[in-house]
Write a protein that holds these residues in place. Structure first.
Motif, PDB file in Angstrom:
ATOM      1  N   TYR A  32     -18.187  35.211  41.867  1.00 53.91           N
ATOM      2  CA  TYR A  32     -18.405  34.479  43.155  1.00 53.91           C
ATOM      3  C   TYR A  32     -19.851  34.463  43.237  1.00 53.91           C
ATOM      4  N   ALA A  33     -20.699  34.904  42.496  1.00 51.36           N
ATOM      5  CA  ALA A  33     -22.147  34.528  42.369  1.00 51.36           C
ATOM      6  C   ALA A  33     -22.875  35.296  43.742  1.00 51.36           C
ATOM      7  N   VAL A  34     -22.490  36.437  43.819  1.00 53.87           N
ATOM      8  CA  VAL A  34     -23.346  37.406  44.847  1.00 53.87           C
ATOM      9  C   VAL A  34     -24.019  38.226  44.122  1.00 53.87           C
ATOM     10  N   PRO A  35     -25.370  37.919  43.486  1.00 55.74           N
ATOM     11  CA  PRO A  35     -26.492  38.865  43.090  1.00 55.74           C
ATOM     12  C   PRO A  35     -26.611  40.289  43.483  1.00 55.74           C
ATOM     13  N   ALA A  36     -26.782  40.023  45.045  1.00 55.65           N
ATOM     14  CA  ALA A  36     -27.032  41.269  45.582  1.00 55.65           C
ATOM     15  C   ALA A  36     -26.132  42.359  45.397  1.00 55.65           C
ATOM     16  N   LEU A  37     -24.805  42.059  45.345  1.00 60.51           N
ATOM     17  CA  LEU A  37     -23.830  43.022  45.273  1.00 60.51           C
ATOM     18  C   LEU A  37     -23.858  43.518  43.821  1.00 60.51           C
ATOM     19  N   GLU A  47     -22.551  45.575  54.038  1.00 59.70           N
ATOM     20  CA  GLU A  47     -22.174  47.080  53.643  1.00 59.70           C
ATOM     21  C   GLU A  47     -21.883  47.032  52.211  1.00 59.70           C
ATOM     22  N   VAL A  48     -22.108  48.213  51.540  1.00 56.11           N
ATOM     23  CA  VAL A  48     -21.629  48.454  50.162  1.00 56.11           C
ATOM     24  C   VAL A  48     -20.595  49.446  49.904  1.00 56.11           C
ATOM     25  N   GLN A  49     -19.333  48.830  49.782  1.00 53.49           N
ATOM     26  CA  GLN A  49     -18.328  50.075  49.518  1.00 53.49           C
ATOM     27  C   GLN A  49     -18.108  50.026  47.834  1.00 53.49           C
ATOM     28  N   ILE A  50     -18.250  50.836  47.015  1.00 52.74           N
ATOM     29  CA  ILE A  50     -17.821  51.007  45.800  1.00 52.74           C
ATOM     30  C   ILE A  50     -18.058  52.258  45.398  1.00 52.74           C
ATOM     31  N   GLY A  51     -17.126  52.605  44.336  1.00 54.41           N
ATOM     32  CA  GLY A  51     -16.763  54.078  43.976  1.00 54.41           C
ATOM     33  C   GLY A  51     -16.726  53.969  42.512  1.00 54.41           C
ATOM     34  N   LEU A  58     -17.910  44.561  40.151  1.00 56.69           N
ATOM     35  CA  LEU A  58     -19.002  43.928  39.602  1.00 56.69           C
ATOM     36  C   LEU A  58     -18.500  42.596  38.889  1.00 56.69           C
ATOM     37  N   TYR A  59     -17.278  42.641  38.542  1.00 58.21           N
ATOM     38  CA  TYR A  59     -16.534  41.299  37.975  1.00 58.21           C
ATOM     39  C   TYR A  59     -16.476  40.246  38.990  1.00 58.21           C
ATOM     40  N   THR A  60     -16.016  40.830  40.250  1.00 54.63           N
ATOM     41  CA  THR A  60     -15.904  39.877  41.631  1.00 54.63           C
ATOM     42  C   THR A  60     -17.175  39.399  42.020  1.00 54.63           C
ATOM     43  N   ALA A  61     -18.191  40.138  41.962  1.00 55.84           N
ATOM     44  CA  ALA A  61     -19.529  39.623  42.505  1.00 55.84           C
ATOM     45  C   ALA A  61     -20.006  38.780  41.476  1.00 55.84           C
ATOM     46  N   LYS A  62     -19.815  38.975  40.083  1.00 53.92           N
ATOM     47  CA  LYS A  62     -20.290  37.846  39.039  1.00 53.92           C
ATOM     48  C   LYS A  62     -19.463  36.572  39.397  1.00 53.92           C
ATOM     49  N   VAL A 110     -24.637  47.647  39.480  1.00 48.23           N
ATOM     50  CA  VAL A 110     -25.397  48.037  38.220  1.00 48.23           C
ATOM     51  C   VAL A 110     -26.156  49.355  38.717  1.00 48.23           C
ATOM     52  N   GLU A 111     -26.852  49.287  39.977  1.00 49.65           N
ATOM     53  CA  GLU A 111     -27.564  50.598  40.385  1.00 49.65           C
ATOM     54  C   GLU A 111     -26.603  51.762  40.383  1.00 49.65           C
ATOM     55  N   PHE A 112     -25.283  51.708  40.689  1.00 53.37           N
ATOM     56  CA  PHE A 112     -24.365  52.527  40.835  1.00 53.37           C
ATOM     57  C   PHE A 112     -24.035  53.250  39.584  1.00 53.37           C
ATOM     58  N   LEU A 113     -24.093  52.159  38.618  1.00 59.62           N
ATOM     59  CA  LEU A 113     -23.641  52.806  37.139  1.00 59.62           C
ATOM     60  C   LEU A 113     -24.773  53.335  36.559  1.00 59.62           C
ATOM     61  N   LYS A 114     -26.030  52.972  37.102  1.00 61.76           N
ATOM     62  CA  LYS A 114     -27.214  53.521  36.160  1.00 61.76           C
ATOM     63  C   LYS A 114     -26.900  54.943  36.641  1.00 61.76           C
ATOM     64  N   LYS A 115     -26.962  55.189  38.153  1.00 61.72           N
ATOM     65  CA  LYS A 115     -26.976  56.607  38.660  1.00 61.72           C
ATOM     66  C   LYS A 115     -25.959  57.610  38.031  1.00 61.72           C
TER      67      LYS A 115
END
Length: 586
Positions: free
Chosen positions: A261-266, A243-247, A255-259, A271-276
């Motif tokens: 701990y190497a979780v590219p899917a998150l 589940e994705v919980q971002i705002g 994004l920093y945390t996902a980077k 990044v998709e959220f930022l694009k939108k």
């Protein structure tokens, strides 16, 4: 039918005093955890606050009905055969610390119920599961009693979860089966978050190395002062349940945390959220973050947005917060849709903010110092002499020598060399196009100060960025030239540039560009003008009245129609003359 309390009372009365005393001693050594709010299925959830204190008889435990648990068995959920667990009512008196077996038997209890001693709730250990002793907190009289209602832990929560995903999702931020805790954040904002090594290692190579690598940690508490608690919980939520919980408030820290701990899917979700949510007013802020986190795709989208909305992006509050390298990356672009004098004004605003950040006085010298390599990327030669005189020339940021050389560039020919770029910016995307209206080149076309003009129209909206002109028949030569596009009906000059070009003596055309693209609307008449000063040149013959350009990729056709321009036009016509080439974008 007897109630649960009566059955439990009968079982307790059958226990020997010696057994109860031994179990009381065992209970006094059990650890204690705190719970701050009811769980999702009627049980208590653990508090993530690393600074929380044990619940007391008079405190939050009694108020909320929460029950302290051991680390491995907290937050139990009801199974399919048992509801929310059995309630245990415990009465105690702070003035009485020891009781007799008889008083112990008068208190209702159930399996695995916690002991309350010394005013603090204490969990049961494994040795006290069958017949717990809670006698140490019994009251001397009902009048002085405080009542605690505990929710009995319920086993077999797994039976209510039908899929692996549901079972793992249940373990998210849950003390059940947890074998590691993270102290996330700094200072009083630290949160103690439970986790499970196996679940983390499955979802992250970094966690796998942390727990299973050659230098794996054996600690059960790991401090993460550089991570925000909300972002870390978002990471765990994704690892446990997909589940994705971002705002807007947490996307950058997530994004920093996902980077980290190497979780590219998150990362991709962030990044998709930022694009939108990319807009002109946050484009510079997101560009800075994209460069920091090495997200080239997001950085490219931010730059495209800045190209399309340059004026609004420069006016946004976040513009002055960017770093120098980001400012340089923007000023280097040829596709900014803004006049150069506005770019200079924005750069000065940034320099004022930067001097404050570096604790300098906002003097012109310090502004120049903090601008550094960004200053030479401002294309002062593209300004009009009026714009330059009213702004940059009086700012004190340029040296006296730079001001003089730029004034000479604006006023004399041949133009002296300046260290600033004079290549026009084009705010258009796509491939540059051009058409040639002559089929043959001849020699000797003279100039006496009269403009060469030709009238034209197009079938679709385009942007003219320059003309191709013929050069000298006498070898390499420099020409002075003024080019214009004029709206025929209103006689309004839509674009012009007073400049020069050098030719090599060949019959090729030589590019002369406008400072800004000139918009040309379909089915409207315009006049292309070029006033040259220099020796005789080549000229074109066998001119065509209609010339069509077809885009190779899309097949889109742009049709030019040329007509004679009334008045003195130095002899240029549809059939022969100057201005052989029009350079444009669609």
């Amino acid at each position: 039918m007897r109630c649960c309390a009566c059955l439990s009372q009968q079982q307790t009365l059958q226990c020997s005093p010696s057994k109860m005393a031994a179990e009381e001693e065992s209970n006094s050594r059990a650890p204690c955890l705190n719970f701050s709010s009811p769980g999702p299925l009627g049980n208590a959830q653990p508090s993530n606050n690393a600074h929380s204190s044990p619940a007391t008889n008079e405190g939050s435990a009694g108020a909320t009905g929460g029950a302290p648990r051991t680390a491995g068995h907290s937050n139990p959920q009801p199974g399919p055969d048992r509801g929310g667990g059995t309630d245990v009512r415990v009465e105690h008196s702070p003035n009485r610390q020891h009781t007799t077996p008889q008083s112990a038997g008068q208190s209702a209890t159930a399996a695995r119920a916690p002991t309350v001693a010394g005013g603090a709730a204490t969990n049961m250990t494994a040795s006290s599961v069958e017949s717990p002793n809670i006698s140490s907190s019994l009251p001397s009289s009902p009048a002085s009693a405080a009542v605690l209602v505990y929710r009995e832990p319920v086993y077999n929560w797994q039976a209510t979860k039908n899929t692996v995903k549901e079972r793992f999702a249940f373990l998210f931020n849950n003390e059940v089966l947890s074998d590691v805790h993270f102290l996330v954040g700094k200072g009083m904002g630290v949160q103690r978050i439970p986790a499970h090594r196996f679940a983390l290692a499955v979802g992250s190579a970094v966690f796998d190395a942390m727990f299973n690598g050659g230098m794996a940690t054996t600690s059960t508490e790991i401090e993460l002062p550089d991570v925000e608690p909300a972002a870390f919980l978002a990471l765990l939520k994704f690892l446990y349940s997909d589940e994705v919980q971002i705002g807007p408030e947490t996307v950058m820290t997530t994004l920093y945390t996902a980077k980290k701990y190497a979780v590219p899917a998150l990362e991709a979700h962030c990044v998709e959220f930022l694009k939108k949510n990319l807009r002109a007013d946050n484009a510079f802020m997101l560009l800075t973050q994209a460069r920091l986190f090495d997200e080239p795709q997001l950085a490219s989208l931010c730059l495209e947005n800045i190209d399309k909305n340059t004026v609004d992006a420069l006016a946004a509050e976040g513009f002055t917060d960017i770093d120098l390298d980001t400012l340089v990356a923007v000023l280097e672009r040829d596709t900014l849709g803004v006049r150069e004098v506005r770019l200079f004004g924005a750069a000065v605003r940034w320099a004022e903010a930067e001097t404050q950040r570096q604790q300098y006085q906002p003097t012109p010298e310090n502004k120049r110092k903090v601008l550094g390599k960004a200053l030479v990327l401002i294309r002062f030669p593209l300004m009009t002499i009026e714009e330059f005189a009213a702004g940059p020339a009086q700012s004190g940021i340029l040296t006296d020598q730079e001001v003089v050389s730029l004034f000479l560039h604006f006023t004399v020919n041949p133009k002296p060399h300046v260290e600033f770029i004079d290549r026009p910016r084009c705010c258009l995307r796509g491939k540059e196009c051009s058409i040639t209206r002559f089929g043959q080149v001849e020699s000797r076309w003279g100039y006496s100060g009269t403009s060469d003009c030709i009238r034209f129209s197009v079938n679709r909206r385009i942007f003219v960025v320059g003309f191709g002109l013929y050069g000298s028949i006498h070898g390499p030569t420099d020409y002075q030239v003024n080019i214009q596009v004029i709206h025929t009906d209103s006689n309004t000059v839509l674009g012009q540039n007073d400049t020069g070009f050098s030719c090599d003596g060949s019959s090729n055309t030589f590019r002369v560009m406008f400072k800004e693209p000139v918009e040309i609307l379909p089915s409207v008449n315009y006049i292309a003008c070029a006033t040259l000063k220099g020796p005789d040149s080549h000229y074109g013959t066998k001119g065509m009245r209609k010339v069509t350009h077809e885009a190779p990729a899309t097949g889109t056709k742009t049709c030019f129609t040329f007509c004679y321009a009334a008045g003195n036009n130095n002899g240029t016509s549809v059939e022969d003359g100057q201005i052989p080439e029009v350079i444009f974008y669609t």
